[in-house]
Design an enzyme around this catalytic site. Structure first.
Site, PDB file in Angstrom:
ATOM      1  N   HIS A  44      -9.817   2.252  -0.139  1.00 39.06           N
ATOM      2  CA  HIS A  44      -8.668   1.859   0.289  1.00 39.06           C
ATOM      3  C   HIS A  44      -8.317   1.278  -1.606  1.00 39.06           C
ATOM      4  O   HIS A  44      -8.277   0.011  -1.598  1.00 39.06           O
ATOM      5  CB  HIS A  44      -7.993   0.561   1.244  1.00 39.06           C
ATOM      6  CG  HIS A  44      -6.526   0.521   1.241  1.00 39.06           C
ATOM      7  ND1 HIS A  44      -5.615   1.100   0.629  1.00 39.06           N
ATOM      8  CD2 HIS A  44      -5.704   0.251   2.282  1.00 39.06           C
ATOM      9  CE1 HIS A  44      -4.707   0.998   0.540  1.00 39.06           C
ATOM     10  NE2 HIS A  44      -4.235   0.570   1.414  1.00 39.06           N
ATOM     11  N   PHE A  93       1.673  -3.239   3.770  1.00 33.18           N
ATOM     12  CA  PHE A  93       2.442  -4.436   4.604  1.00 33.18           C
ATOM     13  C   PHE A  93       3.858  -4.463   4.027  1.00 33.18           C
ATOM     14  O   PHE A  93       4.098  -4.061   3.055  1.00 33.18           O
ATOM     15  CB  PHE A  93       1.402  -5.755   3.871  1.00 33.18           C
ATOM     16  CG  PHE A  93      -0.304  -5.526   3.988  1.00 33.18           C
ATOM     17  CD1 PHE A  93       0.196  -5.200   5.297  1.00 33.18           C
ATOM     18  CD2 PHE A  93      -0.737  -7.204   3.618  1.00 33.18           C
ATOM     19  CE1 PHE A  93      -1.519  -4.575   5.803  1.00 33.18           C
ATOM     20  CE2 PHE A  93      -1.834  -6.946   4.205  1.00 33.18           C
ATOM     21  CZ  PHE A  93      -2.210  -5.872   5.311  1.00 33.18           C
ATOM     22  N   CYS A 102       0.796  -1.170   0.348  1.00 32.00           N
ATOM     23  CA  CYS A 102       0.136   0.066  -0.016  1.00 32.00           C
ATOM     24  C   CYS A 102       0.828   1.088  -0.333  1.00 32.00           C
ATOM     25  O   CYS A 102       0.297   2.547  -0.231  1.00 32.00           O
ATOM     26  CB  CYS A 102      -0.479   0.144   1.204  1.00 32.00           C
ATOM     27  SG  CYS A 102      -2.387  -1.737   1.034  1.00 32.00           S
ATOM     28  N   HIS A 143      -2.334   8.293   5.938  1.00 29.80           N
ATOM     29  CA  HIS A 143      -2.396   7.047   5.162  1.00 29.80           C
ATOM     30  C   HIS A 143      -3.839   6.030   5.457  1.00 29.80           C
ATOM     31  O   HIS A 143      -5.253   6.049   4.895  1.00 29.80           O
ATOM     32  CB  HIS A 143      -1.726   5.763   5.742  1.00 29.80           C
ATOM     33  CG  HIS A 143      -2.076   4.494   5.163  1.00 29.80           C
ATOM     34  ND1 HIS A 143      -1.218   4.138   3.686  1.00 29.80           N
ATOM     35  CD2 HIS A 143      -1.688   3.150   5.805  1.00 29.80           C
ATOM     36  CE1 HIS A 143      -1.696   2.912   3.464  1.00 29.80           C
ATOM     37  NE2 HIS A 143      -1.924   2.419   4.493  1.00 29.80           N
ATOM     38  N   GLU A 200      -0.651   5.724  13.251  1.00 30.52           N
ATOM     39  CA  GLU A 200      -0.292   6.846  12.281  1.00 30.52           C
ATOM     40  C   GLU A 200      -0.474   8.599  13.425  1.00 30.52           C
ATOM     41  O   GLU A 200       0.197   9.206  13.570  1.00 30.52           O
ATOM     42  CB  GLU A 200      -0.926   6.986  10.996  1.00 30.52           C
ATOM     43  CG  GLU A 200      -0.229   8.043   9.704  1.00 30.52           C
ATOM     44  CD  GLU A 200      -1.180   8.143   8.591  1.00 30.52           C
ATOM     45  OE1 GLU A 200      -0.618   8.685   8.312  1.00 30.52           O
ATOM     46  OE2 GLU A 200      -2.309   7.304   8.820  1.00 30.52           O
ATOM     47  N   LYS A 207      -9.287   8.130   1.745  1.00 30.56           N
ATOM     48  CA  LYS A 207      -9.680   6.494   1.934  1.00 30.56           C
ATOM     49  C   LYS A 207     -10.999   6.608   2.745  1.00 30.56           C
ATOM     50  O   LYS A 207     -11.941   5.813   2.553  1.00 30.56           O
ATOM     51  CB  LYS A 207      -8.864   5.814   2.616  1.00 30.56           C
ATOM     52  CG  LYS A 207      -8.100   5.979   2.154  1.00 30.56           C
ATOM     53  CD  LYS A 207      -7.076   5.040   2.341  1.00 30.56           C
ATOM     54  CE  LYS A 207      -5.625   4.020   1.614  1.00 30.56           C
ATOM     55  NZ  LYS A 207      -4.513   5.631   2.180  1.00 30.56           N
TER      56      LYS A 207
END
Length: 413
Positions: free
Chosen positions: A340, A399, A164, A303, A314, A335
Site C-alpha cells: 500500500h 483515513f 490513501c 482499493h 468495498e 496492492k
C-alpha cells in the site's frame, strides 16, 4: 456547453516492482511481489516485519546531488516519475505554453523521514543545526512545487492531501481543471515515502499493518486470512491533456479519462462507513459523470488493502452499485504485489488501469488462497487474465472518510 475531452498521453512510476512504469507492469502481470523484509528500519522494533520498499533507485539520474539533498525522499520519487511521464508524453513545455501546463501531485504524509531526522538533530544539537530547508522538505505540496520548477510548468499548481485517496483525488481534480478549460495539460498523481520510524510505529499502534512475517503472503486482499496492509512507497504520475491539444501535436494516447467521483463518509477517522456506502456513492458519481451505466464497467482496480474491514466493505459497495453485474465484472487488488503506497497508491493504480485497457489484460490479485465467504466476487485470483477492457475504474479510500473513483475508457476519436 460541452465538456472538453481529456486523454492520458504519458505515464511514469517508481514502485517496489520497478523504477519505471513498464517494468512495474511486466512484474505485475507476472504476479511478482514487491514485498520483502523490512530493511529500511530495525525490524526487531516493530511487530510488522515486511515492507514494499523501492529498490536500486538513484535520484541522481534525474537531478544533481546538491539539489536532491534539499528534498525529502517522497519528492525524489515524484520528480523521477514526473520526468518519465513527461518524456513519455513527448510534451515540450515552453515559455509560450507554460501557463497552460499545470502540476497537481499529492502526498498523504509528506516528508516524514526528514521530520524525524531533523528532530533528532534539534534534540541533540539545537535549532542552529536544523536544516534551513527543513520546512520546504516536509510539506506535502513540495512534490508539486519542485516538479513545477523543474519542468517550468506555470499553470495550476496544487496538492491534494486525502490520505490513501490522495493519488486518485489528484488525478480527478486535475482532470476537472482541463475539462473546464483552465489548463491544456496537467502532470498529476501521488508520491509517498512512509517507511520511517514514526510512520511504521503509528500504523503498527493502530493495528493497520500485517504482522505476517512472510513477505510472500503478508499482503493478501480478499483472503480470509488477511490481517492488515503492507506499507509501501513510490510514485505514480500521468500526463493528462485536452484531446484536441494532444491530437494537434501527434501525441500517442493511452486512454481517455471520462469520470470522477469524490465523497466523504462522515463516519469515523479510520474505519470505512458500514457497507462501504461512501465508496458506493463515489463510484456512482464517477459513472454518472462519465455518462455511463454500471453495466458499462468491465474492470475495477480495487482499493483492496488486505485489511478486514476494507475488503469486505468495498466488496459490499461494489455489489450495491453494480447489482448482478458485480459478478460479471473483473476486480483485482494490485496492492497484493505493490503493498500500500498510501498517497501514491491512486497514481500507480490509475496507471495499471490504463495499461489493462491498452493491453487487454487484467492484473491478478495474488495470495488469494482461502477466499473470504463475504468477498465472493471475481478478483482475478493469482494469475493475470486476457480480456478486452474498454472501460476500467480505479477506487481509492482514505483515513478521514475520503472516497475517490476515476473512470478510464479506451480512446476513440
Amino acid at each position: 456547453m460541452s465538456k472538453r475531452r481529456v486523454v492520458v498521453t504519458g505515464i511514469g512510476s517508481v514502485t517496489p516492482l520497478g523504477n519505471d512504469a513498464e517494468s512495474t507492469w511486466k512484474n505485475i502481470l507476472a504476479g511478482q511481489s514487491g514485498v520483502g523484509p523490512l530493511t529500511r528500519l530495525n525490524a526487531d522494533e516493530y511487530p510488522a516485519k515486511v515492507a514494499a520498499e523501492v529498490k536500486d533507485f538513484d535520484i541522481e539520474q534525474y537531478i544533481e546531488r546538491k539539489d536532491a539533498r534539499k528534498m525529502d525522499r517522497f519528492t525524489h520519487y515524484a520528480i523521477a516519475a514526473s520526468t518519465m511521464a513527461v518524456k513519455d508524453a513527448g510534451l515540450e513545455i515552453t515559455e509560450e505554453n507554460a501557463p497552460r501546463v499545470g502540476v497537481w501531485i499529492g502526498s498523504g504524509i509528506g516528508g516524514m523521514e526528514t521530520f524525524e531526522n531533523q528532530y533528532e538533530i534539534f534534540q541533540n544539537r539545537g535549532y542552529k543545526r536544523v536544516s534551513p530547508f527543513f520546512v520546504p522538505m516536509i510539506i506535502p505540496d513540495m512534490a508539486a512545487g519542485q516538479v513545477s520548477i523543474m519542468l517550468g510548468a506555470k499553470g495550476v499548481n496544487s496538492c491534494t492531501v486525502t490520505a490513501c485517496a490522495t493519488g486518485t483525488n489528484s488525478i480527478g481534480d486535475a482532470f476537472k481543471v482541463i475539462q473546464r478549460g483552465d489548463a491544456d495539460a496537467m502532470v498529476t498523481g501521488g508520491a509517498e515515502a512512509p517507511i520511517t520510524k514514526m510512520s511504521v510505529a503509528g500504523f503498527c499502534a493502530n493495528t493497520a499493518l500485517s504482522t505476517n512475517p512472510d513477505p510472500k503472503t503478508a499482503s493478501r486482499p480478499f483472503d480470509q486470512n488477511r490481517d492488515g496492509f503492507v506499507i509501501g512507497e513510490g510514485s505514480g504520475i500521468v500526463v493528462l491533456e485536452e484531446m484536441e491539444h494532444a491530437l494537434a501535436r501527434g501525441a500517442k494516447i493511452y486512454a481517455e479519462i471520462v469520470g470522477y467521483g469524490a465523497t466523504g463518509d462522515a463516519y469515523h477517522i479510520t474505519a470505512p462507513s458500514p457497507g462501504g456506502e461512501g465508496g458506493a456513492r463515489a463510484m456512482r458519481m464517477a459513472i454518472e459523470d462519465a455518462g455511463l451505466t454500471p453495466e458499462d464497467i468491465e474492470y475495477i482496480n480495487a482499493h483492496g488493502t488486505s485489511t478486514p474491514y476494507n475488503d469486505k466493505y468495498e466488496t459490499m459497495a461494489v455489489k450495491d452499485v453494480f447489482g448482478d453485474h458485480a459478478y460479471k465484472l473483473l476486480m483485482s487488488s494490485t496492492k497484493s504485489m505493490t503493498g500500500h503506497l498510501l498517497g501514491a497508491a491512486g497514481g500507480v493504480e490509475a496507471i495499471f488501469t490504463i495499461q489493462a485497457i491498452r493491453d487487454s489484460i487484467v492484473p491478478p490479485t495474488i495470495n488469494l488462497e482461502t477466499p473470504d465467504p463475504e468477498c465472493d466476487l471475481d478478483y482475478v485470483a493469482n494469475e493475470a487474465r486476457r480480456q478486452d477492457v474498454s472501460i476500467g475504474m480505479s477506487n481509492s479510500l482514505g483515513f478521514g472518510g475520503h472516497n475517490a473513483t476515476i473512470v478510464f475508457k479506451k480512446f476513440e476519436k
